[in-house]
Enzyme design. Structure first.
Site, mmCIF file in Angstrom:
data_model
loop_
_atom_site.group_PDB
_atom_site.id
_atom_site.type_symbol
_atom_site.label_atom_id
_atom_site.label_comp_id
_atom_site.label_asym_id
_atom_site.label_seq_id
_atom_site.Cartn_x
_atom_site.Cartn_y
_atom_site.Cartn_z
ATOM 1 N N GLU A 80 -5.112 3.766 5.896
ATOM 2 C CA GLU A 80 -4.726 3.542 4.502
ATOM 3 C C GLU A 80 -5.171 4.736 3.667
ATOM 4 O O GLU A 80 -4.532 5.120 2.698
ATOM 5 C CB GLU A 80 -5.390 2.266 3.991
ATOM 6 N N SER B 200 -11.455 0.222 2.153
ATOM 7 C CA SER B 200 -10.816 -0.164 3.411
ATOM 8 C C SER B 200 -10.075 1.040 3.990
ATOM 9 O O SER B 200 -9.158 1.572 3.368
ATOM 10 C CB SER B 200 -9.821 -1.307 3.173
ATOM 11 N N ARG C 235 0.804 -1.235 0.000
ATOM 12 C CA ARG C 235 0.000 0.000 0.000
ATOM 13 C C ARG C 235 0.831 1.278 0.000
ATOM 14 O O ARG C 235 0.383 2.325 0.461
ATOM 15 C CB ARG C 235 -0.982 0.024 1.176
#
Length: 316
Positions: free
Chosen positions: A297, A227, A177
């Site tokens: 995130e 998410s 990520r």
């Protein structure tokens, strides 16, 4: 102090007036439906226009922000000062042998669908990722065991000085990520994905299965940023949130999804402030209960609503 009227006039020398919006509400341009006004929102049509906009912002010392489609980003209620650039006009996707080349504003889902039509395997994991190609590279997006770094060959970017560069995938430090794209100040314009020949039915079966899993488990009926948290080592963020009994808890129009604890949904015209408050509530509660801090995130940008914004950019 930045002369926004002058900046607006200079932008009109670079791109058409139809591509320039003043005091534009960014909630109308983000996947999460959150965000205050941009002083100047620009939607360039060519790579050269992007280069010139970057050079203009640097020359005039005007703040410059890349928006993407806001699927993994929360824009605060005070909006964003200076020039905000959207790449929504960069939608081209083309095929060359085993490669698919896609411009940064194209949806990564559409790239996976093109791969299916061309019977090219490798991008099945991306069939449910809501972001753009540029955003997918920015954060090395992934799902269901696959990620961008598995298939990316190279990217065409603009650096902070307005130079057009081609960067191999290994030069972008693609990890879980993350990438070095934000640190380097690169703006992704195009990406080349190297895939493998496959069978249409086999590829479609995988994509259908992943789509079913996504639609059955994720709250797609409401705007969200997907998410919210990275997976903490040794845990699953959604399970920690669920075990903290946070599902259905919220602030204003934002709440932790009752369908998937890892999602925070904009259920009823939430403000960015409310959405961020829910994120902080989740982080605080999970840390108190399990001693695990959930790292975001999603990226948060912009200014709080009580910050004075520039007025009357466009003048006759």
């Amino acid at each position: 102090m930045v002369n926004y009227h002058h900046a607006y006039k200079e932008i009109l020398k670079i791109t058409s007036e139809r591509n320039v919006m003043v005091d534009e509400l960014l909630k109308n341009h983000t996947y999460t439906r959150l965000g205050g006004k941009a002083d100047i929102l620009v939607t360039p049509e060519t790579f050269e226009e992007v280069q010139e906009l970057v050079k203009l912002a640097q020359r005039e010392e005007v703040p410059f922000t890349l928006l993407g489609n806001g699927s993994n980003m929360i824009v605060k209620d005070g909006g964003i000062r200076g020039i905000v650039m959207s790449q929504k006009r960069f939608q081209e996707i083309r095929t060359s042998g085993k490669r698919i080349v896609a411009q940064s504003g194209a949806a990564i889902i559409e790239v996976s669908r093109r791969a299916l039509r061309e019977e090219l395997a490798g991008l099945e994991f991306a069939c449910g990722i809501p972001g753009t190609v540029g955003g997918a590279l920015f954060m090395n997006a992934g799902a269901y065991g696959g990620e961008i770094k598995d298939v990316l060959e190279h990217a065409v970017v603009v650096d902070p000085d307005g130079n057009l560069l081609t960067k191999a995938a290994e030069d972008l430090d693609l990890e879980y990520r993350t990438s070095n794209i934000p640190d380097k100040g690169y703006i992704v314009l195009e990406a080349s994905f190297k895939l493998e020949p496959g069978n249409y039915k086999d590829i479609k079966a995988i994509m259908d299965d992943l789509t079913y899993k996504r639609e059955s488990k994720q709250p797609l009926e409401y705007p969200s940023c997907g998410s919210v948290f990275k997976r903490p080592p040794g845990y699953f963020a959604g399970k920690l949130i669920q075990d903290s009994e946070l599902q259905g808890k919220g602030v204003g129009g934002a709440e932790v999804s009752t369908k998937h604890a890892g999602f925070i949904v904009n259920k009823n015209n939430a403000t960015a402030t409310e959405y961020i408050s829910v994120i902080e509530l989740v982080q605080k509660t999970v840390e108190e209960k399990f001693g695990v801090f959930l790292e975001r995130e999603v990226k948060i940008i912009g200014e709080d609503a009580d910050v004075d914004t520039q007025k009357s950019v466009k003048q006759n």
